[in-house]
Write a protein that holds these residues in place. Structure first.
Motif, PDB file in Angstrom:
ATOM      1  N   GLN A   2       0.848  -1.178   0.000  1.00 27.46           N
ATOM      2  CA  GLN A   2       0.000   0.000   0.000  1.00 27.46           C
ATOM      3  C   GLN A   2       0.886   1.231   0.000  1.00 27.46           C
ATOM      4  N   GLN A   3       0.929   1.950  -1.105  1.00 22.86           N
ATOM      5  CA  GLN A   3       1.816   3.105  -1.207  1.00 22.86           C
ATOM      6  C   GLN A   3       1.232   4.346  -0.567  1.00 22.86           C
ATOM      7  N   TYR A  25       2.580   8.340   2.762  1.00 17.72           N
ATOM      8  CA  TYR A  25       2.904   7.668   1.500  1.00 17.72           C
ATOM      9  C   TYR A  25       4.337   7.182   1.533  1.00 17.72           C
ATOM     10  N   THR A  26       4.620   6.244   0.678  1.00 16.38           N
ATOM     11  CA  THR A  26       5.951   5.628   0.702  1.00 16.38           C
ATOM     12  C   THR A  26       6.801   5.996  -0.506  1.00 16.38           C
ATOM     13  N   ASN A  67       4.254  17.480   4.062  1.00 17.86           N
ATOM     14  CA  ASN A  67       5.587  17.376   4.648  1.00 17.86           C
ATOM     15  C   ASN A  67       6.349  16.307   3.881  1.00 17.86           C
ATOM     16  N   LYS A  68       7.128  16.746   2.901  1.00 21.45           N
ATOM     17  CA  LYS A  68       7.789  15.786   2.007  1.00 21.45           C
ATOM     18  C   LYS A  68       8.843  14.957   2.732  1.00 21.45           C
ATOM     19  N   SER A  69       9.522  15.551   3.660  1.00 23.17           N
ATOM     20  CA  SER A  69      10.571  14.787   4.343  1.00 23.17           C
ATOM     21  C   SER A  69       9.970  13.648   5.151  1.00 23.17           C
ATOM     22  N   ALA A  70       8.781  13.871   5.679  1.00 21.55           N
ATOM     23  CA  ALA A  70       8.102  12.829   6.448  1.00 21.55           C
ATOM     24  C   ALA A  70       7.182  11.989   5.580  1.00 21.55           C
ATOM     25  N   LYS A  71       7.029  12.347   4.316  1.00 26.33           N
ATOM     26  CA  LYS A  71       6.094  11.676   3.396  1.00 26.33           C
ATOM     27  C   LYS A  71       4.709  11.624   4.029  1.00 26.33           C
ATOM     28  N   TYR A 100      -3.879   7.554 -10.367  1.00 21.02           N
ATOM     29  CA  TYR A 100      -3.902   7.989  -8.983  1.00 21.02           C
ATOM     30  C   TYR A 100      -4.001   6.775  -8.080  1.00 21.02           C
ATOM     31  N   ILE A 101      -3.218   6.780  -7.026  1.00 18.74           N
ATOM     32  CA  ILE A 101      -3.246   5.698  -6.050  1.00 18.74           C
ATOM     33  C   ILE A 101      -3.935   6.230  -4.802  1.00 18.74           C
ATOM     34  N   PHE A 102      -4.949   5.498  -4.385  1.00 17.35           N
ATOM     35  CA  PHE A 102      -5.795   5.961  -3.287  1.00 17.35           C
ATOM     36  C   PHE A 102      -5.435   5.289  -1.970  1.00 17.35           C
ATOM     37  N   GLY A 103      -5.681   6.013  -0.898  1.00 10.84           N
ATOM     38  CA  GLY A 103      -5.663   5.417   0.428  1.00 10.84           C
ATOM     39  C   GLY A 103      -6.993   4.740   0.711  1.00 10.84           C
ATOM     40  N   THR A 104      -7.082   4.112   1.869  1.00  9.79           N
ATOM     41  CA  THR A 104      -8.270   3.336   2.223  1.00  9.79           C
ATOM     42  C   THR A 104      -9.402   4.186   2.777  1.00  9.79           C
TER      43      THR A 104
END
Lengths: 112, 112
Positions: A2-3, A25-26, A67-71, A100-104
């Motif tokens: 799960q990205q 996100y990963t 927050n890109k550093s923390a993704k 697009y990749i979705f979260g749950t």
């Protein structure tokens, strides 16, 4: 794998208070992020987006922080209203794709 | 109003009996998508079209096929539905740019 992850399946907030919905996100290559709201028996509707070159985008009561550093990105709703009760999805896309990749999703309940 | 329309909203089929779901749009968008969403899960992209150019996701089962006869219409064919194919199927459209997607209300498929 799960990205895009939304680790809180549900959230309850009192009317008038702030709602904070989180998304992790990963893949550091994601360059565009969106939040959608979904009511029962309807399709998701676009709420707000943010490009990876920004760290904040605001639209009325809705603000997205990146927050890109923390993704990590978050959606703030201030003040929360009962009509905001819905499922909120975050989604991310890669450069040069239309995918697009979705979260749950996180189910928000705003209590009157 | 310009929109994305999905028919039917609810579809019941029997195990192994082919079924077709339809989607139409009045937005004149180049890109159309089909997602599968199971309960409490993220919408999962099955495939998308950029005009007539078909793009299948690597993990989309062969049981799922799609047709796009023109800009306005897109069909999802499930050749031999299994019990595991019961889900909400969402159609979406977008412009060929970093942009939001516009979703239809979905078709809930039940497999008996």
């Amino acid at each position: 794998d799960q990205q895009v992850k939304q680790n809180s399946p549900s959230l309850s907030v009192q009317e008038g208070r702030i709602s904070i919905l989180n998304c992790d996100y990963t893949n550091s290559m994601f360059d565009y992020f969106l939040w959608y709201k979904k009511y029962p028996a309807e399709g998701p509707t676009f709420l707000i987006s943010i490009s990876s070159i920004k760290d904040k985008n605001e639209d009325g009561r809705f603000t997205v922080f990146l927050n890109k550093s923390a993704k990590h990105l978050s959606l703030h709703i201030v003040p929360s209203q009962p009509g905001d009760s819905a499922v909120y999805f975050c989604a991310a896309s890669l450069p040069g794709t239309y995918k697009y990749i979705f979260g749950t999703g996180t189910r928000l309940k705003v209590l009157a | 109003d310009a929109m994305v329309i999905q028919n039917p909203r609810y579809q019941v089929t029997q195990f192994g009996k082919p079924v077709t779901l339809s989607c139409s749009q009045t937005l004149n968008h180049n890109v159309m998508y089909w997602y599968q969403q199971k309960s409490s899960q993220a919408p999962k992209l099955l495939f998308h079209y950029y005009d007539k150019d078909f793009n299948n996701e690597a993990d989309t089962p062969d049981n799922f096929q799609s047709r796009r006869p023109n800009t306005s219409f897109c069909f999802l064919d499930i050749r031999s539905p299994g019990l595991g194919d019961a889900a909400m199927y969402l159609c979406a459209t977008s412009r060929p740019a970093v942009d939001t997607q516009y979703f239809g209300p979905g078709t809930r498929l039940t497999v008996l």
